[in-house]
Design an enzyme around this catalytic site. Structure first.
Site, short mmCIF file in Angstrom:
data_model
loop_
_atom_site.label_atom_id
_atom_site.label_comp_id
_atom_site.label_asym_id
_atom_site.label_seq_id
_atom_site.Cartn_x
_atom_site.Cartn_y
_atom_site.Cartn_z
N TYR A 177 44.18 29.38 22.19
CA TYR A 177 45.00 28.41 21.46
C TYR A 177 44.12 27.49 20.63
CZ TYR A 177 47.54 24.16 20.50
OH TYR A 177 48.05 23.06 19.86
N THR B 41 44.56 20.10 16.98
CA THR B 41 44.67 19.67 18.36
C THR B 41 43.32 19.23 18.92
OG1 THR B 41 45.00 20.55 20.59
CG2 THR B 41 44.46 22.15 18.92
#
Ligand code: UDP
Length: 327
Positions: free
Chosen positions: A141, A117
């Site tokens: 995350y 990501t």
């Protein structure tokens, strides 16, 4: 090849399974615990309900199936949840990935494609990031993905037979142009999905988080990438590894972006509906601008994105959202 797709019943995974089924002759096996994904989204291949935290079951699975490649999507992806419950994210995203990588090494799976990501870049000082930009995640995350990247990279350095492609996704949006699959995740927070839900009266209004950024219209700019283009990047990554390509990391974005105001305008246009938009405070940790420098993926993987028009992205997202409401 026989390919394992973890998380193949989820949003991005299901689009990759669809392209694999439509365009390749590979045997596809999908492993998903169906916690957020849905069996209906799996249009090709064989779905096996398995939780990656069940190490014994995963090992038996690897022993019996003998995969040639793994495409690993299964992960938790909600940033605020990762802040509230970091251990859940490190267990689910990092520990399970470490185990999966160890299974690949043990059972001779030589090709590994990993969903990473743009969150690994944190709040970059320069809004257009290359793969060599500093990786300083600002939430668990992003860190859980960066830690997984490290494990994958070090493993490839140690074992010649194990090669990887890591894809760092920018803002994934839209739905299958055929209308068969899309994002079903409940309690959406992502801009395009929220705007489509507001257009469909599923929400009374939506907020613009910050109108005083240093951008042309003052609202945040992101590199929105259509999910089918992102899926095709995985097919190219697989081809690349099959042809003997070296392990590498690639940004997945278009290299240009849209502001929050531009997205809202687009959703109003493609839906033909006006809706209430209110100005709100900036969200913590939101950079003004985040755009992929995609030079490397275009050149190395020969990836050809097809759906760069923001209206097309919003249109497919809207059509999908409409279907969800009548279901
Ligand atoms: N955003 C917004 N209203 C919303 C959701 C998002 O103004 O309801 C803005 C957000 O501040 C950012 C952009 O839209 O500038 C994209 O946010 P999103 O949550 O979709 O993705 P992120 O870039 O945070 O991963």
């Amino acid at each position: 090849m026989k390919i394992l797709v973890t998380g193949g019943a989820g949003y991005i995974g299901s689009h990759v399974v669809k392209l694999l089924g439509e365009n390749t002759k590979h045997e596809i096996v999908i492993a998903d615990n169906l916690s957020t994904g849905s069996a209906d989204a799996v249009l090709y291949g064989r779905l096996v309900e398995i939780d990656l935290s069940d190490f014994k079951a995963v090992e038996d699975f690897f022993k019996n199936e003998r995969f040639d490649a793994v495409i690993h999507f299964a992960a938790k992806i909600v940033v605020p949840e990762s802040v509230e419950n970091p251990v859940l994210y490190y267990m689910n995203n990092t520990v399970n990935t470490i185990h999966l990588v160890s299974m690949c090494v043990k059972y001779g799976v030589g090709k590994f494609i990993f969903s990473s990501t743009a969150a690994v870049y944190g709040e970059p000082e320069v809004g257009v990031v290359t793969e060599n930009s500093p990786t300083v995640p600002i939430n668990p995350y992003g860190m859980s993905k960066l830690m997984s990247e490290t494990v994958i990279r070090d493993t490839a350095n140690a074992y010649k037979g194990f090669r990887f492609v890591i894809l760092r996704y920018f803002n994934v949006a839209g739905a299958d142009p055929d209308g068969r699959i899309g994002q079903c995740f409940p309690n959406a927070t992502h801009l395009i999905k929220v705007a489509c839900q507001t257009a469909l009266n599923a929400r009374d209004s939506m907020s613009i988080f910050g109108s005083d950024f240093n951008t042309p219209d003052g609202t945040g700019v992101r590199d929105y990438i259509h999910v089918t283009d992102l899926a095709s990047a995985h097919i190219e990554a697989l081809n690349y590894l099959e042809k003997g390509g070296n392990s590498d990391i690639f940004n997945c974005g278009y290299g240009h972006g849209s502001s929050v105001l531009e997205v809202i305008k687009s959703v109003k246009k493609v839906s033909g509906r006006d809706f209430k938009v209110v100005s709100s405070e900036r969200r913590k940790g939101d950079p003004a601008l985040l755009i992929a420098d995609n030079t490397k993926i275009l050149k190395t993987l020969k990836w050809i994105p097809k759906y760069q028009d923001i209206d097309f992205i919003c249109k497919t997202a809207y059509e999908w959202e409409k279907r969800l409401l009548v279901k």
